[in-house]
Enzyme design. Structure first.
Site, PDB file in Angstrom:
ATOM      1  N   SER A 234      -6.607  -5.499   0.464  1.00  0.00           N
ATOM      2  CA  SER A 234      -6.993  -4.402  -0.597  1.00  0.00           C
ATOM      3  C   SER A 234      -8.327  -3.666  -0.248  1.00  0.00           C
ATOM      4  O   SER A 234      -9.266  -4.406   0.460  1.00  0.00           O
ATOM      5  CB  SER A 234      -7.105  -5.343  -1.963  1.00  0.00           C
TER       6      SER A 234
ATOM      7  N   TYR B 270      -9.367 -10.721  -8.872  1.00  0.00           N
ATOM      8  CA  TYR B 270      -8.600 -10.071  -7.751  1.00  0.00           C
ATOM      9  C   TYR B 270      -9.332  -9.812  -6.701  1.00  0.00           C
ATOM     10  O   TYR B 270      -8.818 -10.227  -5.326  1.00  0.00           O
ATOM     11  CB  TYR B 270      -8.109  -8.737  -8.469  1.00  0.00           C
TER      12      TYR B 270
END
Length: 258
Positions: free
Chosen positions: A146, A159
């Site tokens: 990510s 996250y």
């Protein structure tokens, strides 16, 4: 020659989290590149739907649900894949969850759940399928990291920590496994519109900021991740390992955009 470098004809791929959003796009993209693809996730109805789309492309598949937080389901998936196809060449790890909330009071149970799915779940799949690949002396693992592997976005610390871990795990496995024929890389998506985030991207100040930070001036389309994934899964990337390939419309390169 160039076409054959990127072809996945004769390959068998497993995609965890492969039935929605980015995972579904990659499952169908791998099938279009020639692979037989097992798109797996927790919800059986989505597994069945995506399997039908794979078969409509003339590829073979299996209808098996799994949960990356439950190692036994991954082991059962590997056993079924070996019984049907005799091998698994490619593993793409897309399963992931996110929750936005201030970190100060973020519940520890939710932190643990996010890391268990996104980071430890990736490790579980790499261990289960990686053992088979190492025994064969061939494998291509593509993890989904990510932007959060590199920079912080407000109030998604769990996250971000999980995806930074995925980037680091990718490098570690590459160092351990590449001599044995198994490459391990990651694709780091920028901001991509999916059914889950469309409202946030289109209707909130956070969405406006994410758009402003993206030099291309638009959000990504999930199919724009297929090329990077097929490349890393193919023989074109035979000497590429331990890399995080960023597909972000210039987000990480940007400073001031106006």
């Amino acid at each position: 020659m160039t076409d054959s470098l990127f072809s996945l004809e004769g390959k068998v791929a497993v995609v965890t989290g492969g039935t929605s959003g980015i995972g579904r796009a990659l499952s169908l993209g791998l099938a279009d590149a020639g692979a037989d693809v097992i798109a797996t996730a927790r919800r059986k109805e989505q597994v069945d739907k995506t399997a039908g789309e794979i078969e409509a492309r003339g590829r073979k598949t299996l209808r098996m649900s799994s949960d990356v937080s439950d190692r036994s389901t991954l082991e059962a998936l590997l056993a079924a894949a070996l019984e049907r196809f005799g091998k698994v060449d490619i593993l793409v790890n897309c399963a992931g969850i996110i929750k936005r909330a201030p970190t100060l009071d973020f519940p520890e149970a939710e932190w643990t759940n996010i890391l268990n799915t996104n980071l430890t779940g990736t490790l579980r799949a790499c261990q289960v399928f990686g053992r088979h690949m190492l025994e064969r002396g061939y494998g291509r693992i593509v993890n989904i990291s990510s932007l959060n592997s590199f920079v912080a976005l407000s109030e998604v610390a769990a996250y971000a920590a999980s995806k930074a871990g995925v980037a680091s795990l990718t490098r570690s496995l590459a160092v351990e496994w590449s001599k044995k024929g198994v490459t391990v890389n990651a694709v780091a998506p920028g901001v991509f519109r999916t059914d889950l985030n469309a409202q946030l991207l289109d209707s909130t100040p956070r969405g406006q900021e994410l758009l402003m930070r993206t030099p291309m001036g638009r959000f990504g389309k999930t199919e724009e991740l297929i090329g990077a994934t097929v490349y890393l899964a193919s023989d074109a990337a035979s000497f590429v390992t331990g890399q995080n390939l960023v597909v972000d419309g210039g987000f990480l390169a940007s400073g001031v955009n106006q």
